[in-house]
Scaffold this active site. Structure first.
Site, mmCIF file in Angstrom:
data_model
loop_
_atom_site.group_PDB
_atom_site.id
_atom_site.type_symbol
_atom_site.label_atom_id
_atom_site.label_comp_id
_atom_site.label_asym_id
_atom_site.label_seq_id
_atom_site.Cartn_x
_atom_site.Cartn_y
_atom_site.Cartn_z
ATOM 1 N N GLN A 164 -19.496 20.386 -51.635
ATOM 2 C CA GLN A 164 -18.091 20.322 -51.223
ATOM 3 C C GLN A 164 -17.229 19.408 -52.099
ATOM 4 O OE1 GLN A 164 -16.942 20.271 -46.889
ATOM 5 N NE2 GLN A 164 -16.274 18.232 -47.454
ATOM 6 N N GLU A 206 -8.321 20.033 -51.452
ATOM 7 C CA GLU A 206 -7.951 18.619 -51.480
ATOM 8 C C GLU A 206 -7.425 18.209 -52.846
ATOM 9 O OE1 GLU A 206 -10.908 16.010 -49.865
ATOM 10 O OE2 GLU A 206 -10.993 17.078 -47.960
ATOM 11 N N ASP A 243 -20.314 14.819 -51.975
ATOM 12 C CA ASP A 243 -20.430 15.186 -50.565
ATOM 13 C C ASP A 243 -21.038 16.577 -50.540
ATOM 14 O OD1 ASP A 243 -20.308 15.719 -47.913
ATOM 15 O OD2 ASP A 243 -18.129 15.537 -47.698
ATOM 16 N N GLU A 286 -23.260 12.126 -49.724
ATOM 17 C CA GLU A 286 -22.879 12.306 -48.318
ATOM 18 C C GLU A 286 -23.506 13.578 -47.764
ATOM 19 O OE1 GLU A 286 -18.696 11.703 -47.797
ATOM 20 O OE2 GLU A 286 -18.561 13.158 -46.179
ATOM 21 N N ASP A 313 -21.761 11.908 -42.491
ATOM 22 C CA ASP A 313 -20.433 12.340 -42.016
ATOM 23 C C ASP A 313 -20.639 13.233 -40.801
ATOM 24 O OD1 ASP A 313 -17.926 13.427 -41.599
ATOM 25 O OD2 ASP A 313 -17.826 14.518 -43.487
ATOM 26 N N LYS A 338 -14.009 8.560 -39.738
ATOM 27 C CA LYS A 338 -12.847 9.444 -39.630
ATOM 28 C C LYS A 338 -12.329 9.312 -38.203
ATOM 29 C CE LYS A 338 -14.376 13.176 -42.756
ATOM 30 N NZ LYS A 338 -15.150 14.442 -42.808
ATOM 31 N N SER A 368 -9.549 17.114 -44.749
ATOM 32 C CA SER A 368 -8.973 18.068 -45.700
ATOM 33 C C SER A 368 -7.546 18.462 -45.293
ATOM 34 C CB SER A 368 -9.858 19.301 -45.848
ATOM 35 O OG SER A 368 -10.243 19.785 -44.592
ATOM 36 N N LYS A 389 -12.146 7.098 -48.894
ATOM 37 C CA LYS A 389 -12.269 8.451 -49.453
ATOM 38 C C LYS A 389 -11.074 9.278 -48.974
ATOM 39 C CE LYS A 389 -15.276 12.522 -49.055
ATOM 40 N NZ LYS A 389 -16.167 13.240 -48.136
HETATM 41 P P1 PGA Z 1 -13.157 18.003 -43.810
HETATM 42 O O1 PGA Z 1 -13.974 17.532 -45.061
HETATM 43 O O2 PGA Z 1 -12.025 17.069 -43.585
HETATM 44 O O3 PGA Z 1 -12.719 19.391 -44.188
HETATM 45 O O4 PGA Z 1 -14.098 18.030 -42.635
HETATM 46 C C1 PGA Z 1 -14.089 16.200 -45.459
HETATM 47 C C2 PGA Z 1 -15.541 15.762 -45.532
HETATM 48 O O5 PGA Z 1 -16.460 16.555 -45.248
HETATM 49 O O6 PGA Z 1 -15.803 14.608 -45.841
HETATM 50 ZN ZN ZN Z 2 -18.160 15.064 -45.573
#
Ligand code: PGA
Ligand code: ZN
Length: 429
Positions: A164, A206, A243, A286, A313, A338, A368, A389
């Site tokens: 990703q 992103e 990640d 990650e 994560d 997060k 994202s 991040k």
């Molecule tokens: P997401 O990805 O915000 O789309 O979940 C960010 C991540 O996986 O760190």
């Molecule tokens: Zn992640």
């Protein structure tokens, strides 16, 4: 009633970086100070995340947030009016109790988080301080080491490649400002290399370059070449952070790598990643294994945890209990924080507290789906998390965060302490 009591709460619909609706909350205090915050949203979400409440149906692909907004403007507003915005723990406890579910599925984590964060902003305004200093007290001085995306992938790039995020970290920089300068050069060099190879095709979700590669290794090779072309010493000045987001393609111990056209078991996945770790200057990985593969996570950490930052994560979803369980099992050594994975600042901070108690490091992270909201920048400094991040080095919703951190670093002046490589999670065992 104190004059920092909440007098008025109002939510409205605004739009995020993917053109989807999201929730913005305003809080007005009795004394006239106010705070505002916007909830972000993820694409590759962990199954243990608090629920991002969406309306479903036809409009906007089902992503509308009219119910979440109505929840703020009725039930939540009634429940928190009169509460002291300075007492974040009490406010968040009220929100959690009002929701009444284990995962904010009734009111929506997006509704709850916008209010939780707006209250913190209002309280900071009342205190006459920026949010980071309000949160940390006068001791705030740790400026985080950033992880910045150069190539997008996975769910953020139509699954063009399996991985990703292909990111850089600059442990050799001596300030946040310098880390951004170095990243800017690497990002530009990567774009030039892609153009030279005839594979430049715009950017992913992103803002990282679109991954026109036919193997995951090609992307890693290109990233190494970009760091070298920009003139930095590999690993020492600028290293790689990945990640894998492997919950997106791994389930029940089986990992389906579309690009490599093969399916691996947990051990095979660990072998594949171990090969990359020995070949490339990787400092952080990650979600190397899926959220339902704690044994794999523990095995991977047993092999690499002493020398590598291993981040959970989807695996940890910013949850204190999961961090403690993972630490007890020796799975991962760093937690991604997060706030919308839990829905309140208090619960997110609890995950960081659990991390510190168990010897884990932490990275505050954006999603994202983002906006101009810069709350996470202040959390990273205010909580002394040490790492941040945010996605790539393009696009307004990403640059809003990096630029805000530049302001924070400048405001701290000589007191600013750039985390550098010292905060990179490695098992202390
Ligand atoms: P997401 O990805 O915000 O789309 O979940 C960010 C991540 O996986 O760190
Ligand atoms: Zn992640």
């Amino acid at each position: 009633m104190t004059d920092t009591a909440i007098a008025f709460v109002h939510a409205r619909r605004v739009w995020d970086s993917r053109g989807r609706p999201t929730v913005e909350a305003d809080i007005l205090l009795e004394n006239g100070f106010s705070g505002r915050a916007i909830a972000p949203a993820g694409a590759s979400t962990g199954s243990g995340e608090a629920v991002d409440l969406r309306d479903g149906g036809e409009a906007f692909g089902g992503y509308d947030v009219q119910h979440a907004i109505a929840n703020v403007n009725t039930e939540i507003a009634r429940a928190v009016t009169g509460m002291d915005a300075r007492d974040q723990a009490a406010l968040d406890a009220r929100l959690i109790a009002l929701d009444g579910t284990p995962n904010k599925s009734r009111l929506g984590a997006n509704a709850v988080l916008s209010v939780s964060m707006a209250a913190a902003h209002a309280a900071a305004h009342d205190s006459g301080q920026p949010l980071f200093r309000y949160l940390a007290g006068k001791d705030a001085d740790l400026i985080p080491l950033p992880q910045i995306q150069i190539f997008g992938g996975g769910a953020h790039a139509g699954r063009r490649v399996d991985i990703q995020d292909f990111m850089v970290m600059c442990p050799g920089a001596n300030s946040f400002a310098q880390a951004l300068e170095w990243t800017a050069e690497v990002y530009r060099a990567a774009g030039k290399l892609m153009a030279e190879a005839g594979t430049l095709a715009g950017v992913a979700d992103e803002g990282g370059w679109w991954p026109m590669f036919s193997t995951n290794e090609q992307a890693l090779d290109m990233l190494v070449r970009a760091i070298e072309r920009a003139g930095y010493r590999l690993g020492e000045q600028v290293g790689i952070a990945l990640d894998i987001a492997s919950s997106e393609f791994g389930r029940g111990g089986r990992y389906k790598l579309a690009l490599e056209e093969r399916e691996l078991d947990s051990a095979g996945m660990i072998d594949l990643l171990s090969g990359w770790i020995s070949k490339y200057p990787i400092l952080s990985i990650e979600d190397p294994l899926a959220e339902d593969d704690p044994e794999g996570f523990a095995e991977f950490t047993r092999i690499h945890g002493k020398s590598l930052q291993i981040v959970g994560d989807d695996f940890l979803v910013s949850d204190a209990a999961r961090v403690r369980a993972a630490a007890a099992k020796g799975a991962a050594n760093t937690v991604l924080l997060k706030p919308n994975q839990r829905g309140t600042l208090t619960e997110t901070l609890a995950a960081w507290t659990a991390a510190k108690e168990t010897g884990f490091s932490a990275i505050v992270s954006a999603r994202s789906g983002e906006t101009e909201d810069t709350t996470i920048v202040h959390l990273a400094v205010g909580w002394a998390a040490g790492q941040l991040k945010v996605g790539s080095f393009t696009r307004g919703e990403r640059m809003a965060k990096w630029n805000e951190m530049l302001r924070v670093e400048e405001a701290l002046g000589a007191r600013a302490r750039f985390a550098g490589g010292s905060v990179l999670g490695r098992s202390r065992a």
